[in-house]
Design a protein around this motif. Structure first.
Motif, PDB file in Angstrom:
ATOM      1  N   UNK A 119       0.576  -1.254  -0.025  1.00  0.00           N
ATOM      2  CA  UNK A 119       0.005   0.338  -0.066  1.00  0.00           C
ATOM      3  C   UNK A 119       1.282   1.464   0.285  1.00  0.00           C
ATOM      4  N   UNK A 120       0.982   1.605  -1.586  1.00  0.00           N
ATOM      5  CA  UNK A 120       2.020   2.886  -1.614  1.00  0.00           C
ATOM      6  C   UNK A 120       2.048   4.138  -0.070  1.00  0.00           C
ATOM      7  N   UNK A 121       0.992   4.908  -0.335  1.00  0.00           N
ATOM      8  CA  UNK A 121      -0.102   5.568   0.187  1.00  0.00           C
ATOM      9  C   UNK A 121       0.757   5.817   1.965  1.00  0.00           C
ATOM     10  N   UNK A 122      -0.206   4.205   1.761  1.00  0.00           N
ATOM     11  CA  UNK A 122      -0.203   4.135   3.177  1.00  0.00           C
ATOM     12  C   UNK A 122       1.665   4.055   4.192  1.00  0.00           C
ATOM     13  N   UNK A 126       3.016   6.968   6.167  1.00  0.00           N
ATOM     14  CA  UNK A 126       3.668   6.481   7.733  1.00  0.00           C
ATOM     15  C   UNK A 126       4.409   7.145   8.434  1.00  0.00           C
ATOM     16  N   UNK A 127       5.767   7.063   7.332  1.00  0.00           N
ATOM     17  CA  UNK A 127       6.750   7.579   6.748  1.00  0.00           C
ATOM     18  C   UNK A 127       6.757   8.972   7.395  1.00  0.00           C
ATOM     19  N   UNK A 128       5.833   9.383   7.484  1.00  0.00           N
ATOM     20  CA  UNK A 128       5.857  11.344   7.267  1.00  0.00           C
ATOM     21  C   UNK A 128       5.239  11.361   9.179  1.00  0.00           C
ATOM     22  N   UNK A 206       5.396  13.946  14.479  1.00  0.00           N
ATOM     23  CA  UNK A 206       3.673  13.484  13.980  1.00  0.00           C
ATOM     24  C   UNK A 206       3.201  14.688  13.305  1.00  0.00           C
ATOM     25  N   UNK A 207       2.048  13.931  11.628  1.00  0.00           N
ATOM     26  CA  UNK A 207       1.303  14.556  11.157  1.00  0.00           C
ATOM     27  C   UNK A 207       2.391  15.257  10.184  1.00  0.00           C
ATOM     28  N   UNK A 208       2.967  15.236   9.833  1.00  0.00           N
ATOM     29  CA  UNK A 208       4.098  15.588   8.069  1.00  0.00           C
ATOM     30  C   UNK A 208       3.245  14.638   7.403  1.00  0.00           C
ATOM     31  N   UNK A 209       3.393  15.786   6.505  1.00  0.00           N
ATOM     32  CA  UNK A 209       2.785  15.062   5.374  1.00  0.00           C
ATOM     33  C   UNK A 209       3.481  14.283   4.376  1.00  0.00           C
ATOM     34  N   UNK A 210       2.815  13.264   4.019  1.00  0.00           N
ATOM     35  CA  UNK A 210       2.900  11.860   2.599  1.00  0.00           C
ATOM     36  C   UNK A 210       4.721  12.207   2.183  1.00  0.00           C
ATOM     37  N   UNK A 211       5.752  11.171   2.310  1.00  0.00           N
ATOM     38  CA  UNK A 211       6.612  11.612   1.126  1.00  0.00           C
ATOM     39  C   UNK A 211       6.101  11.649   0.132  1.00  0.00           C
ATOM     40  N   UNK A 212       6.720  12.426  -1.007  1.00  0.00           N
ATOM     41  CA  UNK A 212       6.035  12.371  -2.178  1.00  0.00           C
ATOM     42  C   UNK A 212       6.926  10.979  -2.898  1.00  0.00           C
ATOM     43  N   UNK A 213       6.674  10.005  -3.722  1.00  0.00           N
ATOM     44  CA  UNK A 213       6.862   8.951  -3.799  1.00  0.00           C
ATOM     45  C   UNK A 213       6.119   8.797  -5.214  1.00  0.00           C
ATOM     46  N   UNK A 214       6.567   7.317  -6.707  1.00  0.00           N
ATOM     47  CA  UNK A 214       5.338   7.813  -7.461  1.00  0.00           C
ATOM     48  C   UNK A 214       6.389   5.988  -7.815  1.00  0.00           C
ATOM     49  N   UNK A 215       5.389   4.846  -8.156  1.00  0.00           N
ATOM     50  CA  UNK A 215       6.273   3.916  -8.169  1.00  0.00           C
ATOM     51  C   UNK A 215       6.951   3.482  -9.741  1.00  0.00           C
ATOM     52  N   UNK A 216       7.310   3.024  -9.966  1.00  0.00           N
ATOM     53  CA  UNK A 216       7.959   3.133 -11.441  1.00  0.00           C
ATOM     54  C   UNK A 216       7.686   1.598 -12.387  1.00  0.00           C
ATOM     55  N   UNK A 217       8.381   1.269 -13.322  1.00  0.00           N
ATOM     56  CA  UNK A 217       8.388  -0.927 -13.684  1.00  0.00           C
ATOM     57  C   UNK A 217       9.294  -1.294 -13.491  1.00  0.00           C
ATOM     58  N   UNK A 218       9.743  -2.706 -13.688  1.00  0.00           N
ATOM     59  CA  UNK A 218      10.560  -3.616 -13.863  1.00  0.00           C
ATOM     60  C   UNK A 218      10.238  -4.610 -14.867  1.00  0.00           C
ATOM     61  N   UNK A 219      10.897  -4.517 -15.898  1.00  0.00           N
ATOM     62  CA  UNK A 219      11.294  -5.108 -16.681  1.00  0.00           C
ATOM     63  C   UNK A 219      11.464  -7.050 -16.573  1.00  0.00           C
TER      64      UNK A 219
END
Length: 231
Positions: A119-122, A126-128, A206-219
């Motif tokens: 769950x990427x968003x979660x 949580x890290x934030x 606590x309460x910091x914004x979520x870390x901005x991330x975006x998944x890529x692709x794997x060949x």
């Protein structure tokens, strides 16, 4: 005493070995290979958070790190869910710092917490919210289940291509078919470069914004190679 029988037996063995060594190599053998690949979206995020402390007393440095790590674990465990968001500790070390004269001038310690899940968003949120630690590394990868599914599908494609190529080569040389001799099947995956982050001076609160991330692709790639004998 008869010595001729053992001698004749040894000679017979030697002749048999010599004839085996000079046996002609198999004919009509062809080496070939095939490769199939597919791009799969990465579905697992792994984030490393870290706390560092320095001081003259190693016991004090260790105690401070332990307190920070326990608080961070308490927060992260409240959001943990197996497979979706897993929590584990990483490196924990207290090492001396030296002067130019190789004398100990102090101690520096490091404690690490790792969050990972599908769950990427979660995971990023949580890290934030983890107190007292900063994000030092984040990366995406394929989960074992998704990798195995992709390898299964791609392997079937690579084998089908190998068989089609072998049949085509046999027909082109005027043969009716072929027989397998040696086969090697290898799978690998190559993802995007890891996303690395430098720890900031101030820890997350606590309460910091979520870390901005975006998944890529794997060949995911499967290679089938080997030899066939044309018949």
């Amino acid at each position: 005493m008869n010595l001729r029988a053992p001698l004749m037996f040894i000679v017979a063995l030697a002749c048999g070995a010599a004839s085996a060594q000079v046996a002609p190599p198999p004919e009509n053998v062809v080496q070939l290979s095939s490769t199939a690949a597919v791009e799969v979206a990465q579905d697992t995020l792994e984030i490393h958070l870290q706390a560092t402390r320095e001081g003259a007393d190693p016991a004090r440095v260790q105690a401070d790190l332990r307190a920070v790590l326990e608080a961070a674990l308490a927060q992260a465990r409240r959001e943990a869910q197996p497979g979706v968001l897993d929590v584990r500790t990483g490196t924990f070390s207290v090492l001396p710092r030296y002067s130019r004269e190789r004398r100990i001038t102090g101690w520096q310690g490091t404690a690490e917490l790792v969050l990972e899940g599908t769950d990427i968003a979660r995971v990023s949120e949580a890290a934030g919210r983890v107190p007292g630690l900063v994000v030092v590394d984040a990366s995406f990868r394929l989960s074992r289940e998704r990798r195995e599914r992709a390898e299964h599908d791609v392997q079937a494609q690579a084998i089908a291509q190998f068989r089609a190529k072998a049949s085509d080569i046999a027909r082109s040389f005027g043969f009716n078919g072929y027989g397998l001799r040696e086969i090697s099947v290898n799978a690998q995956d190559a993802g995007l470069p890891r996303m690395r982050m430098v720890a900031s001076a101030a820890p997350s609160a606590p309460g910091d914004a979520a870390l901005p991330v975006e998944a890529g692709k794997t060949a995911v790639t499967v290679n089938v190679s080997g030899s066939v004998q044309l018949r």
